[in-house]
Design an enzyme around this catalytic site. Structure first.
Site, PDB file in Angstrom:
ATOM      1  N   TYR A 206       8.667  10.257  -4.759  1.00  0.00           N
ATOM      2  CA  TYR A 206       8.248   8.857  -4.621  1.00  0.00           C
ATOM      3  C   TYR A 206       9.426   7.988  -4.165  1.00  0.00           C
ATOM      4  O   TYR A 206       9.322   7.231  -3.192  1.00  0.00           O
ATOM      5  CB  TYR A 206       7.689   8.366  -5.970  1.00  0.00           C
ATOM      6  CG  TYR A 206       7.526   6.885  -6.066  1.00  0.00           C
ATOM      7  CD1 TYR A 206       6.622   6.212  -5.253  1.00  0.00           C
ATOM      8  CD2 TYR A 206       8.276   6.138  -6.982  1.00  0.00           C
ATOM      9  CE1 TYR A 206       6.484   4.841  -5.342  1.00  0.00           C
ATOM     10  CE2 TYR A 206       8.132   4.774  -7.083  1.00  0.00           C
ATOM     11  CZ  TYR A 206       7.242   4.121  -6.257  1.00  0.00           C
ATOM     12  OH  TYR A 206       7.101   2.770  -6.343  1.00  0.00           O
TER      13      TYR A 206
ATOM     14  N   ARG B 289      14.943   0.395 -20.379  1.00  0.00           N
ATOM     15  CA  ARG B 289      14.443  -0.058 -19.078  1.00  0.00           C
ATOM     16  C   ARG B 289      14.497  -1.579 -19.001  1.00  0.00           C
ATOM     17  O   ARG B 289      14.546  -2.267 -20.021  1.00  0.00           O
ATOM     18  CB  ARG B 289      12.981   0.389 -18.865  1.00  0.00           C
ATOM     19  CG  ARG B 289      12.781   1.898 -18.755  1.00  0.00           C
ATOM     20  CD  ARG B 289      13.321   2.452 -17.463  1.00  0.00           C
ATOM     21  NE  ARG B 289      13.119   3.875 -17.346  1.00  0.00           N
ATOM     22  CZ  ARG B 289      13.961   4.802 -17.819  1.00  0.00           C
ATOM     23  NH1 ARG B 289      15.044   4.443 -18.470  1.00  0.00           N
ATOM     24  NH2 ARG B 289      13.714   6.076 -17.633  1.00  0.00           N
TER      25      ARG B 289
ATOM     26  N   HIS C 193       2.151   4.352 -17.898  1.00  0.00           N
ATOM     27  CA  HIS C 193       3.227   3.396 -18.220  1.00  0.00           C
ATOM     28  C   HIS C 193       3.265   3.046 -19.704  1.00  0.00           C
ATOM     29  O   HIS C 193       2.245   3.054 -20.389  1.00  0.00           O
ATOM     30  CB  HIS C 193       3.066   2.126 -17.388  1.00  0.00           C
ATOM     31  CG  HIS C 193       3.258   2.377 -15.932  1.00  0.00           C
ATOM     32  ND1 HIS C 193       2.202   2.511 -15.060  1.00  0.00           N
ATOM     33  CD2 HIS C 193       4.374   2.582 -15.195  1.00  0.00           C
ATOM     34  CE1 HIS C 193       2.662   2.766 -13.854  1.00  0.00           C
ATOM     35  NE2 HIS C 193       3.978   2.818 -13.907  1.00  0.00           N
ATOM     36  N   LEU C 194       4.465   2.710 -20.142  1.00  0.00           N
ATOM     37  CA  LEU C 194       4.707   2.546 -21.575  1.00  0.00           C
ATOM     38  C   LEU C 194       3.879   1.419 -22.201  1.00  0.00           C
ATOM     39  O   LEU C 194       3.159   1.658 -23.180  1.00  0.00           O
ATOM     40  CB  LEU C 194       6.213   2.296 -21.821  1.00  0.00           C
ATOM     41  CG  LEU C 194       6.593   2.064 -23.274  1.00  0.00           C
ATOM     42  CD1 LEU C 194       6.313   3.297 -24.115  1.00  0.00           C
ATOM     43  CD2 LEU C 194       8.068   1.656 -23.380  1.00  0.00           C
TER      44      LEU C 194
ATOM     45  N   ILE D  27       6.620   8.784 -27.990  1.00  0.00           N
ATOM     46  CA  ILE D  27       7.913   8.335 -27.466  1.00  0.00           C
ATOM     47  C   ILE D  27       8.571   9.556 -26.849  1.00  0.00           C
ATOM     48  O   ILE D  27       8.801  10.563 -27.537  1.00  0.00           O
ATOM     49  CB  ILE D  27       8.796   7.757 -28.593  1.00  0.00           C
ATOM     50  CG1 ILE D  27       8.174   6.470 -29.137  1.00  0.00           C
ATOM     51  CG2 ILE D  27      10.218   7.525 -28.096  1.00  0.00           C
ATOM     52  CD1 ILE D  27       8.980   5.816 -30.250  1.00  0.00           C
TER      53      ILE D  27
ATOM     54  N   GLY E 161      12.969  13.963 -15.709  1.00  0.00           N
ATOM     55  CA  GLY E 161      13.269  12.978 -14.661  1.00  0.00           C
ATOM     56  C   GLY E 161      13.519  11.576 -15.166  1.00  0.00           C
ATOM     57  O   GLY E 161      13.694  10.659 -14.363  1.00  0.00           O
TER      58      GLY E 161
ATOM     59  N   ASN F 107      11.016  -2.331 -13.945  1.00  0.00           N
ATOM     60  CA  ASN F 107       9.720  -1.979 -14.557  1.00  0.00           C
ATOM     61  C   ASN F 107       8.770  -3.170 -14.561  1.00  0.00           C
ATOM     62  O   ASN F 107       8.865  -4.040 -15.436  1.00  0.00           O
ATOM     63  CB  ASN F 107       9.942  -1.442 -15.964  1.00  0.00           C
ATOM     64  CG  ASN F 107      10.540  -0.056 -15.930  1.00  0.00           C
ATOM     65  OD1 ASN F 107      11.632   0.146 -15.380  1.00  0.00           O
ATOM     66  ND2 ASN F 107       9.842   0.918 -16.466  1.00  0.00           N
TER      67      ASN F 107
ATOM     68  N   ALA G 251       0.838  -1.209   0.000  1.00  0.00           N
ATOM     69  CA  ALA G 251       0.000   0.000   0.000  1.00  0.00           C
ATOM     70  C   ALA G 251       0.867   1.252   0.000  1.00  0.00           C
ATOM     71  O   ALA G 251       1.611   1.492   0.951  1.00  0.00           O
ATOM     72  CB  ALA G 251      -0.913  -0.014   1.225  1.00  0.00           C
TER      73      ALA G 251
ATOM     74  N   ARG H 296      10.687  13.276 -21.256  1.00  0.00           N
ATOM     75  CA  ARG H 296       9.882  13.460 -20.049  1.00  0.00           C
ATOM     76  C   ARG H 296      10.836  13.819 -18.914  1.00  0.00           C
ATOM     77  O   ARG H 296      11.828  13.089 -18.700  1.00  0.00           O
ATOM     78  CB  ARG H 296       9.134  12.155 -19.746  1.00  0.00           C
ATOM     79  CG  ARG H 296       8.112  12.253 -18.650  1.00  0.00           C
ATOM     80  CD  ARG H 296       7.272  10.980 -18.546  1.00  0.00           C
ATOM     81  NE  ARG H 296       8.045   9.833 -18.098  1.00  0.00           N
ATOM     82  CZ  ARG H 296       7.531   8.629 -17.840  1.00  0.00           C
ATOM     83  NH1 ARG H 296       6.230   8.410 -18.021  1.00  0.00           N
ATOM     84  NH2 ARG H 296       8.284   7.635 -17.444  1.00  0.00           N
TER      85      ARG H 296
HETATM   86  N1  UFG Z   1       7.488   6.248 -22.136  1.00  0.00           N
HETATM   87  C1  UFG Z   1       7.182   6.786 -23.390  1.00  0.00           C
HETATM   88  N2  UFG Z   1       5.881   7.039 -23.666  1.00  0.00           N
HETATM   89  C2  UFG Z   1       4.859   6.763 -22.792  1.00  0.00           C
HETATM   90  C3  UFG Z   1       5.175   6.232 -21.530  1.00  0.00           C
HETATM   91  C4  UFG Z   1       6.507   5.994 -21.228  1.00  0.00           C
HETATM   92  O1  UFG Z   1       8.064   7.031 -24.191  1.00  0.00           O
HETATM   93  O2  UFG Z   1       3.691   7.017 -23.133  1.00  0.00           O
HETATM   94  C5  UFG Z   1       8.882   5.949 -21.835  1.00  0.00           C
HETATM   95  C6  UFG Z   1       9.390   6.688 -20.601  1.00  0.00           C
HETATM   96  O3  UFG Z   1       9.889   7.952 -20.948  1.00  0.00           O
HETATM   97  C7  UFG Z   1      10.466   5.730 -20.111  1.00  0.00           C
HETATM   98  C8  UFG Z   1       9.930   4.342 -20.507  1.00  0.00           C
HETATM   99  O4  UFG Z   1       8.970   4.581 -21.512  1.00  0.00           O
HETATM  100  O5  UFG Z   1      11.651   5.955 -20.790  1.00  0.00           O
HETATM  101  C9  UFG Z   1       9.268   3.612 -19.359  1.00  0.00           C
HETATM  102  O6  UFG Z   1       8.332   4.479 -18.755  1.00  0.00           O
HETATM  103  P1  UFG Z   1       7.253   3.999 -17.686  1.00  0.00           P
HETATM  104  O7  UFG Z   1       6.440   5.188 -17.324  1.00  0.00           O
HETATM  105  O8  UFG Z   1       6.534   2.798 -18.196  1.00  0.00           O
HETATM  106  O9  UFG Z   1       8.116   3.506 -16.446  1.00  0.00           O
HETATM  107  P2  UFG Z   1       9.255   4.297 -15.624  1.00  0.00           P
HETATM  108  O10 UFG Z   1      10.560   3.696 -16.015  1.00  0.00           O
HETATM  109  O11 UFG Z   1       9.134   5.753 -15.745  1.00  0.00           O
HETATM  110  O12 UFG Z   1       8.826   3.977 -14.125  1.00  0.00           O
HETATM  111  C10 UFG Z   1       8.962   2.716 -13.519  1.00  0.00           C
HETATM  112  C11 UFG Z   1       7.836   2.536 -12.501  1.00  0.00           C
HETATM  113  C12 UFG Z   1       7.914   3.612 -11.444  1.00  0.00           C
HETATM  114  C13 UFG Z   1       9.269   3.546 -10.790  1.00  0.00           C
HETATM  115  C14 UFG Z   1      10.366   3.608 -11.808  1.00  0.00           C
HETATM  116  C15 UFG Z   1      11.673   3.295 -11.178  1.00  0.00           C
HETATM  117  O13 UFG Z   1       6.600   2.613 -13.175  1.00  0.00           O
HETATM  118  O14 UFG Z   1       6.924   3.371 -10.461  1.00  0.00           O
HETATM  119  O15 UFG Z   1      10.179   2.640 -12.856  1.00  0.00           O
HETATM  120  O16 UFG Z   1      12.688   3.847 -11.884  1.00  0.00           O
HETATM  121  F1  UFG Z   1       9.419   4.578  -9.941  1.00  0.00           F
END
Ligand code: UFG
Length: 327
Positions: free
Chosen positions: A140, A220, A188-189, A206, A283, A169, A73, A281
């Site tokens: 977070y 990732r 999420h992607l 992207i 961060g 991921n 949670a 994006r």
């Molecule tokens: N991405 C895109 N387009 C989208 C969504 C994501 O290009 O519509 C890219 C992001 O920029 C990133 C990759 O796809 O490079 C993965 O993005 P996600 O949002 O799927 O996942 P993140 O790596 O940002 O985040 C994941 C978890 C988080 C956690 C993080 C740890 O979802 O909860 O890993 O680093 F904090």
């Protein structure tokens, strides 16, 4: 065994509940249903409660006899966490402190905790081992680091055993059992790609193709949620057998770029998926890939599902999700 699963109505928590019941264990889910789903906990005992309310927790949980706690949670949206830091610390850190207080009062000693690769921030090596410094770059990740520290301090007092599992991921689904990922909004992607492929009117973008990676898009380490579930159960068994405190990375140890993930989804779907390339994006580190050697050794665990299996299960789930959304 009978376990308490906090956040058991969420994406990862619900898959752990599924595996626990398949193995014959009893499950009690504690969830506030702020983002989890009631359909995801069908068949389990459910306690609806907010971890921030200590007196409510005491009232609902005193006298319960659990063999351990799986603690999921938490609020987990990176972007939102930066806008609402107090809310994130209250939910995640104060909520965990309250849970631990009740666990100690009730004598539940073993806790498997849902942590994240976000505790590392920007890595300085190709793959990330647990020895990397903890320098989270978002709120977070900061809350998860503090939650780990809290568990470590309680362990040091001799009052609990804990395994902090740092996921990379999480992706994929269990469509045969009617479970999968469903966030609103979805960030999420993989689910975004598949919602687009299924006809959702969303602009699939992207986020940046000018990173220092072979195809310019972010890399990732995607791990199937059912592989994560198996690692959690092995971690709990380890705590039962020999106690201790662990911090373990959970990933495949193999990185895929955004374009490669898109390609795997196109293969699963069977048609090209319309998308555009946009700005980075904020961060997003260029590359996050786990060194999960330690988890392999300590837990005697290896992920068995590759990227294609992940996206195929997610695609099968997406059909079910859409049918549910229309009812
Ligand atoms: N991405 C895109 N387009 C989208 C969504 C994501 O290009 O519509 C890219 C992001 O920029 C990133 C990759 O796809 O490079 C993965 O993005 P996600 O949002 O799927 O996942 P993140 O790596 O940002 O985040 C994941 C978890 C988080 C956690 C993080 C740890 O979802 O909860 O890993 O680093 F904090």
């Amino acid at each position: 065994m009978h376990y308490l699963v906090t956040g058991g109505a969420g994406y990862i928590g619900s898959h752990i509940c599924l595996r626990l019941t398949e193995l014959g264990h009893g499950v009690t889910v504690l969830d506030d249903f702020s983002s989890g789903h009631r359909w995801a906990v069908t068949g389990h005992e459910v306690i609806e409660a907010d971890l921030r309310d200590l007196e409510q927790l005491r009232r609902l949980l005193s006298g319960c006899d659990f063999d351990g706690v799986f603690h999921f949670a938490a609020k987990s949206l990176v972007g939102e966490s930066g806008k609402k830091p107090v809310y994130y610390f209250q939910n995640n850190v104060s909520g965990t402190a309250n849970l631990l207080e009740v666990a100690l009062e009730q004598g539940w000693r073993d806790c498997v905790f849902s942590s994240t690769a976000a505790v590392y921030g920007n890595p300085t090596t190709e793959t990330i081992a647990e020895t990397q410094p903890l320098k989270p770059i978002n709120v977070y990740g900061q809350t998860k680091r503090v939650m780990e520290e809290l568990l470590s301090a309680v362990h040091a007092q001799g009052n609990c055993n804990a395994a902090c599992l740092r996921y990379f991921n999480a992706a994929g689904a269990a469509p045969e059992q009617g479970l999968g990922e469903w966030h609103e909004p979805e960030t999420h992607l993989i689910p975004n790609i598949l919602r687009r492929a299924a006809g959702d009117d969303l602009a699939l973008t992207i986020f940046g193709d000018d990173y220092a990676t072979p195809d310019g898009t972010c890399i990732r380490d995607y791990i199937h949620v059912l592989d994560l579930a198996d690692a959690h159960i092995k971690a709990m068994e380890l705590l039962h057998q020999q106690g201790g405190f662990y911090r373990l990375n959970l990933g495949n140890g193999r990185g895929y770029s955004v374009r490669e993930v898109l390609g795997a989804c196109e293969q699963a779907v069977g048609v090209p998926i319309a998308h555009t390339v946009g700005a980075r994006r904020p961060g997003d580190p260029a590359r996050l890939v786990a060194d999960a050697t330690q988890a392999g050794e300590v837990l005697d665990w290896q992920p068995i599902r590759d990227l294609q299996a992940i996206v195929e299960s997610a695609w099968a789930w997406e059909q079910q999700r859409r049918a549910m959304a229309q009812v």
